[in-house]
Design a protein around this motif. Structure first.
Motif, PDB file in Angstrom:
ATOM      1  N   SER A 109       0.761  -1.300  -0.060  1.00 20.40           N
ATOM      2  CA  SER A 109      -0.093   0.090   0.004  1.00 20.40           C
ATOM      3  C   SER A 109       0.909   1.395   0.063  1.00 20.40           C
ATOM      4  N   ASN A 110       2.186   1.052   0.141  1.00 16.45           N
ATOM      5  CA  ASN A 110       2.832   2.431   0.313  1.00 16.45           C
ATOM      6  C   ASN A 110       3.444   2.850  -1.091  1.00 16.45           C
ATOM      7  N   HIS A 111       2.383   3.281  -1.768  1.00 15.98           N
ATOM      8  CA  HIS A 111       2.892   3.728  -3.285  1.00 15.98           C
ATOM      9  C   HIS A 111       3.770   4.548  -3.513  1.00 15.98           C
ATOM     10  N   ALA A 112       4.002   5.554  -2.641  1.00 11.38           N
ATOM     11  CA  ALA A 112       5.008   6.630  -2.722  1.00 11.38           C
ATOM     12  C   ALA A 112       6.236   6.116  -2.627  1.00 11.38           C
ATOM     13  N   ALA A 113       6.516   5.063  -1.521  1.00  8.17           N
ATOM     14  CA  ALA A 113       7.921   4.272  -1.168  1.00  8.17           C
ATOM     15  C   ALA A 113       8.037   3.601  -2.652  1.00  8.17           C
ATOM     16  N   ILE A 114       7.219   2.801  -2.990  1.00  8.09           N
ATOM     17  CA  ILE A 114       7.426   2.023  -4.059  1.00  8.09           C
ATOM     18  C   ILE A 114       7.952   2.790  -5.567  1.00  8.09           C
ATOM     19  N   SER A 115       7.337   3.897  -5.538  1.00  2.83           N
ATOM     20  CA  SER A 115       7.581   4.901  -6.894  1.00  2.83           C
ATOM     21  C   SER A 115       9.161   5.163  -6.399  1.00  2.83           C
ATOM     22  N   LEU A 116       9.487   5.709  -5.194  1.00  5.67           N
ATOM     23  CA  LEU A 116      10.830   6.099  -5.008  1.00  5.67           C
ATOM     24  C   LEU A 116      11.910   4.948  -5.480  1.00  5.67           C
ATOM     25  N   TYR A 117      11.480   3.826  -4.762  1.00  8.48           N
ATOM     26  CA  TYR A 117      12.418   2.685  -5.038  1.00  8.48           C
ATOM     27  C   TYR A 117      12.691   2.462  -6.303  1.00  8.48           C
ATOM     28  N   LEU A 118      11.658   2.413  -7.357  1.00 10.37           N
ATOM     29  CA  LEU A 118      11.597   2.216  -8.642  1.00 10.37           C
ATOM     30  C   LEU A 118      12.576   3.282  -9.303  1.00 10.37           C
ATOM     31  N   ALA A 119      12.351   4.470  -9.228  1.00  4.21           N
ATOM     32  CA  ALA A 119      13.102   5.639  -9.531  1.00  4.21           C
ATOM     33  C   ALA A 119      14.491   5.435  -9.192  1.00  4.21           C
ATOM     34  N   GLN A 120      15.122   4.879  -7.881  1.00  6.82           N
ATOM     35  CA  GLN A 120      16.423   4.979  -7.724  1.00  6.82           C
ATOM     36  C   GLN A 120      16.888   3.484  -8.385  1.00  6.82           C
ATOM     37  N   GLY A 121      16.373   2.751  -8.999  1.00  3.12           N
ATOM     38  CA  GLY A 121      17.105   1.491  -9.801  1.00  3.12           C
ATOM     39  C   GLY A 121      16.559   0.046  -9.086  1.00  3.12           C
TER      40      GLY A 121
END
Length: 154
Positions: A109-121
């Motif tokens: 449910s932590n979409h903001a964190a998942i997006s951040l992790y994806l953006a950082q590789g």
């Protein structure tokens, strides 16, 4: 974003980290887990702004495989880019330790964190079904990994 610096987490930071932990997570770590700074392969850092702890991460390096165990930014400082700064420092510390890979789990449910992790590789590699306790029932953990490029000669 205000001027910031990182410091190796020490006992003097524990009360601030504990306070952030309680406010930032729906199911915070126990105080004994927050206070355990010397586990096998541990490297834990705080993010300081004007002498105040605004975020932190706990990590563990076991034979070149690093686990990001916990990361948080104080709620009043969220949305200012400090999460990205913390994650970038985590990855920099991994590279400095010659890590081959980094791993983490995050609530689905932590979409903001998942997006951040994806953006950082990071990449999603699996899910643990019904892993985390939630307000109503349980929720999945998304398992993510990041691989570092080897810069030496073959």
């Amino acid at each position: 974003m205000a001027n910031f610096c990182f410091a190796v987490m020490d006992n003097e930071h524990i009360s601030a980290v504990q306070s952030i932990e309680q406010l930032a997570h729906s199911h915070p770590w126990k105080p004994s887990m927050i206070a355990d700074l010397n586990g096998r392969g541990a490297f834990n850092y705080v993010l300081m702004v004007s002498g105040q702890v605004v975020g932190y991460f706990y990590a563990q390096n076991i034979v070149g495989e690093v686990s990001l165990l916990n990361i948080a930014v104080a709620p009043e400082h969220q949305g200012k880019g400090y999460g990205r700064v913390l994650l970038s420092e985590f990855l920099k510390q991994c590279e400095g330790r010659n890590a081959e890979s980094a791993w983490l789990e995050v609530r689905a449910s932590n979409h903001a964190a998942i997006s951040l992790y994806l953006a950082q590789g990071f990449n999603e590699v699996d899910r643990r079904r019904d892993y985390y306790p939630a307000a109503q029932g349980r929720e999945d953990a998304v398992i993510m990994s990041h691989y570092f490029l080897f810069s030496g000669e073959f």
